[in-house]
Design a protein around this motif. Structure first.
Motif, PDB file in Angstrom:
ATOM      1  N   ASN A  38      16.007  -4.536 -24.303  1.00  0.00           N
ATOM      2  CA  ASN A  38      17.085  -4.204 -25.240  1.00  0.00           C
ATOM      3  C   ASN A  38      18.474  -4.381 -24.639  1.00  0.00           C
ATOM      4  O   ASN A  38      19.398  -4.820 -25.326  1.00  0.00           O
ATOM      5  N   SER A  39      18.652  -4.025 -23.374  1.00  0.00           N
ATOM      6  CA  SER A  39      19.983  -4.123 -22.774  1.00  0.00           C
ATOM      7  C   SER A  39      20.435  -5.574 -22.678  1.00  0.00           C
ATOM      8  O   SER A  39      21.603  -5.893 -22.945  1.00  0.00           O
ATOM      9  N   LYS A  67      21.974   5.545 -30.248  1.00  0.00           N
ATOM     10  CA  LYS A  67      21.685   4.131 -29.995  1.00  0.00           C
ATOM     11  C   LYS A  67      21.527   3.386 -31.315  1.00  0.00           C
ATOM     12  O   LYS A  67      21.062   3.945 -32.310  1.00  0.00           O
ATOM     13  N   LYS A  68      21.929   2.115 -31.306  1.00  0.00           N
ATOM     14  CA  LYS A  68      21.821   1.223 -32.468  1.00  0.00           C
ATOM     15  C   LYS A  68      22.663   1.710 -33.650  1.00  0.00           C
ATOM     16  O   LYS A  68      22.326   1.462 -34.799  1.00  0.00           O
ATOM     17  N   SER A  69      23.775   2.394 -33.334  1.00  0.00           N
ATOM     18  CA  SER A  69      24.684   2.861 -34.393  1.00  0.00           C
ATOM     19  C   SER A  69      26.014   2.113 -34.368  1.00  0.00           C
ATOM     20  O   SER A  69      26.905   2.418 -35.150  1.00  0.00           O
ATOM     21  N   LYS A 107      28.782  -1.118 -29.022  1.00  0.00           N
ATOM     22  CA  LYS A 107      29.638  -2.272 -29.273  1.00  0.00           C
ATOM     23  C   LYS A 107      31.102  -1.862 -29.311  1.00  0.00           C
ATOM     24  O   LYS A 107      31.970  -2.507 -28.717  1.00  0.00           O
ATOM     25  N   HIS A 114      24.281 -10.162 -27.624  1.00  0.00           N
ATOM     26  CA  HIS A 114      24.935  -9.963 -28.923  1.00  0.00           C
ATOM     27  C   HIS A 114      26.454  -9.862 -28.764  1.00  0.00           C
ATOM     28  O   HIS A 114      27.210 -10.237 -29.669  1.00  0.00           O
ATOM     29  N   GLN A 134      19.453  -7.968 -24.670  1.00  0.00           N
ATOM     30  CA  GLN A 134      19.738  -8.369 -26.053  1.00  0.00           C
ATOM     31  C   GLN A 134      21.084  -7.837 -26.519  1.00  0.00           C
ATOM     32  O   GLN A 134      21.845  -8.536 -27.206  1.00  0.00           O
ATOM     33  N   PHE A 135      21.406  -6.591 -26.155  1.00  0.00           N
ATOM     34  CA  PHE A 135      22.696  -5.994 -26.493  1.00  0.00           C
ATOM     35  C   PHE A 135      23.834  -6.821 -25.903  1.00  0.00           C
ATOM     36  O   PHE A 135      24.818  -7.148 -26.589  1.00  0.00           O
TER      37      PHE A 135
END
Length: 197
Positions: free
Chosen positions: A134-135, A93-95, A99, A141, A137-138
């Motif tokens: 978080n989802s 996650k967050k890597s 995206k 983005h 926000q993802f």
């Protein structure tokens, strides 16, 4: 580390289920209570691949995430709209992997002439150990916009959670839209244009 994005195969199901299971057992990201059986999960994959893309991401030869689309509704007027789903292994996650996976999914859906992407997301009134924002926000983005919220409609871990819908439009909504293509009709073009195998 370079990621490889490719089309999912039914034999990937066991690994994908291992990625999904912690979301069922330990979070309210999935509103399922029980981890589906391998057979059920394989059947879900087959149902998606009949018409829509189902993609996996590999890193160093290991599957670390997956994303797919499915029908928003079954009525013909909804053909140009899908619901998108993504899950990645916790340690990646967050890597940037999510995206990358979603962009590949969008490319495939655009080739199918899909116009609307919709995401159904569990949403806490107050963040807790089972669910954060978080989802949402993802998705923000990546260009999704908030379109609606249902209050206290999901019950898990003895708590009530909200659910939100987010949407992203991929193309122009013309008076006569191009017909939606099945995934197998565009798979070769997708592999050629975006290096997806």
């Amino acid at each position: 580390m370079k990621n490889l994005i490719r089309v999912a195969r039914i034999e990937d199901a066991k690994t994908l289920l291992e990625i999904y299971a912690p979301y069922v057992l330990h979070t309210a990201i999935s509103f399922e209570y029980e981890v589906p059986s391998l057979e059920e999960f394989e059947e879900r994959m087959r149902n998606v691949l009949c018409k829509y893309p189902y993609l996996v991401a590999e890193r160093d030869g290991e599957i670390v995430g997956y994303a797919y689309a499915g029908p928003l509704k079954t009525r013909a007027a909804y053909d140009w709209a899908v619901e998108t789903t993504i899950y990645v292994r916790k340690d990646v996650k967050k890597s940037g992997l999510g995206k990358e996976l979603y962009h590949a999914l969008e490319n495939a859906l655009a080739l199918q002439n899909i116009l609307n992407l919709n995401a159904c997301i569990g949403y806490p009134e107050v963040e807790d150990e089972y669910l954060t924002k978080n989802s949402v926000q993802f998705h923000e983005h990546l260009g999704y916009r908030f379109v609606g919220e249902f209050y206290q409609c999901g019950y898990k871990f003895k708590r009530w959670y909200n659910m939100v819908w987010m949407e992203k439009q991929l193309g122009e909504h013309k008076e006569v839209p191009l017909p939606v293509k099945r995934f197998d009709e565009i798979r070769g073009e997708l592999e050629k244009q975006y290096g997806i195998s």
